[in-house]
Design an enzyme around this catalytic site. Structure first.
Site, mmCIF file in Angstrom:
data_model
loop_
_atom_site.group_PDB
_atom_site.id
_atom_site.type_symbol
_atom_site.label_atom_id
_atom_site.label_comp_id
_atom_site.label_asym_id
_atom_site.label_seq_id
_atom_site.Cartn_x
_atom_site.Cartn_y
_atom_site.Cartn_z
ATOM 1 N N ASP A 1 55.455 59.964 56.643
ATOM 2 C CA ASP A 1 56.159 58.831 57.241
ATOM 3 C C ASP A 1 55.851 57.586 56.389
ATOM 4 O O ASP A 1 56.498 57.377 55.363
ATOM 5 C CB ASP A 1 55.700 58.699 58.701
ATOM 6 C CG ASP A 1 56.424 57.614 59.464
ATOM 7 O OD1 ASP A 1 57.401 57.062 58.947
ATOM 8 O OD2 ASP A 1 56.015 57.320 60.604
ATOM 9 N N PHE B 1 61.708 59.741 65.945
ATOM 10 C CA PHE B 1 60.403 60.262 66.341
ATOM 11 C C PHE B 1 60.556 61.706 66.817
ATOM 12 O O PHE B 1 61.260 61.983 67.780
ATOM 13 C CB PHE B 1 59.759 59.405 67.427
ATOM 14 C CG PHE B 1 58.303 59.724 67.566
ATOM 15 C CD1 PHE B 1 57.371 59.162 66.702
ATOM 16 C CD2 PHE B 1 57.865 60.635 68.517
ATOM 17 C CE1 PHE B 1 56.026 59.496 66.785
ATOM 18 C CE2 PHE B 1 56.523 60.981 68.613
ATOM 19 C CZ PHE B 1 55.600 60.403 67.742
HETATM 20 P P1 IMP Z 1 51.956 58.395 57.818
HETATM 21 O O1 IMP Z 1 50.502 58.175 57.556
HETATM 22 O O2 IMP Z 1 52.637 57.164 58.362
HETATM 23 O O3 IMP Z 1 52.721 58.997 56.661
HETATM 24 O O4 IMP Z 1 52.075 59.372 59.033
HETATM 25 C C1 IMP Z 1 51.642 60.643 58.991
HETATM 26 C C2 IMP Z 1 51.114 61.080 60.336
HETATM 27 O O5 IMP Z 1 51.708 60.345 61.424
HETATM 28 C C3 IMP Z 1 51.510 62.516 60.543
HETATM 29 O O6 IMP Z 1 50.494 63.380 60.125
HETATM 30 C C4 IMP Z 1 51.781 62.593 62.018
HETATM 31 O O7 IMP Z 1 50.593 62.972 62.694
HETATM 32 C C5 IMP Z 1 52.163 61.193 62.442
HETATM 33 N N1 IMP Z 1 53.635 61.018 62.601
HETATM 34 C C6 IMP Z 1 54.482 60.310 61.807
HETATM 35 N N2 IMP Z 1 55.748 60.374 62.259
HETATM 36 C C7 IMP Z 1 55.724 61.164 63.359
HETATM 37 C C8 IMP Z 1 56.744 61.647 64.269
HETATM 38 O O8 IMP Z 1 57.960 61.379 64.158
HETATM 39 N N3 IMP Z 1 56.304 62.439 65.275
HETATM 40 C C9 IMP Z 1 54.992 62.789 65.442
HETATM 41 N N4 IMP Z 1 54.024 62.380 64.613
HETATM 42 C C10 IMP Z 1 54.381 61.574 63.575
#
Ligand code: IMP
Ligand code: MG
Length: 180
Positions: free
Chosen positions: A106, A156
């Site tokens: 994300d 999400f």
């Molecule tokens: P980042 O550090 O923002 O790239 O997010 C990564 C972590 O956020 C993932 O390992 C997920 O646990 C959580 N995450 C990000 N987007 C979602 C979503 O749409 N649904 C559920 N968990 C998410």
């Protein structure tokens, strides 16, 4: 119908189990080919990649080692920006190639932080990453996954390991949560 209680909170299903498994056949073959003849350690980020890890690695046909890292970085709908490593000891990856597995990319903060930690603190020969889902959003940190099973819009999602406040991880498919 899997669980009426959980399904009632979903807007739609994005990828059903068969679609996920067929795509993992392809990703598993790619990984098997790329790491053929190399010492590979797969580091899976828990809890989100539990289903992904299990289904993907059954499709990787070369020898490998597995280490699971328990990490939390996200609460509810929004990234907290802080990564908590709940683990003190990590596998010895000196002279080995590391492939990180995570459920979703994300903001990029999680993978970026973990990748840097491994590159700084270990003598791994290479560090690549593989995600089930990649959100089409601008990354906060400059990182892209080397392998991604699916790209999704900025929605999400839950299921197949992904949670909302620790719920829905056991759904066998990926769905979009209704606006709460
Ligand atoms: P980042 O550090 O923002 O790239 O997010 C990564 C972590 O956020 C993932 O390992 C997920 O646990 C959580 N995450 C990000 N987007 C979602 C979503 O749409 N649904 C559920 N968990 C998410
Ligand atoms: Mg999560």
């Amino acid at each position: 119908m899997f669980s009426a209680v959980m399904e009632a909170n979903l807007q739609k299903i994005l990828f059903n189990e068969q679609t996920i498994l067929s795509r993992l056949d392809e990703v598993g073959s790619q990984i098997s080919a790329e790491y053929e003849g190399k010492e590979l350690t797969v580091i899976a980020i828990m809890n989100g990649s539990v289903m992904f890890m299990s289904d993907l690695l059954k499709r990787v046909t070369i020898p490998l080692q597995i280490d699971c890292w328990s990490i939390s970085s996200y609460h509810g709908h929004k990234s907290t920006g802080v990564i908590n490593f709940r683990q003190h000891e990590i596998a010895d990856v000196s002279g080995r190639h590391v492939l990180l597995l995570d459920d979703i990319l994300d903001s990029g903060l999680t993978l970026y932080t973990i990748k840097n930690k491994i590159m700084k603190e270990t003598k791994a020969l290479s560090v690549k990453s593989c995600v089930l889902l990649s959100k089409k959003v601008e990354r906060v940190k400059e990182i892209e996954a080397d392998y991604k099973a699916f790209e999704i819009e900025n929605e999400f999602v839950v299921g197949y390991g992904l949670d909302y406040k620790e719920h829905y991880r056991n759904l066998p498919y990926v769905g979009v949560l209704k606006n709460l």
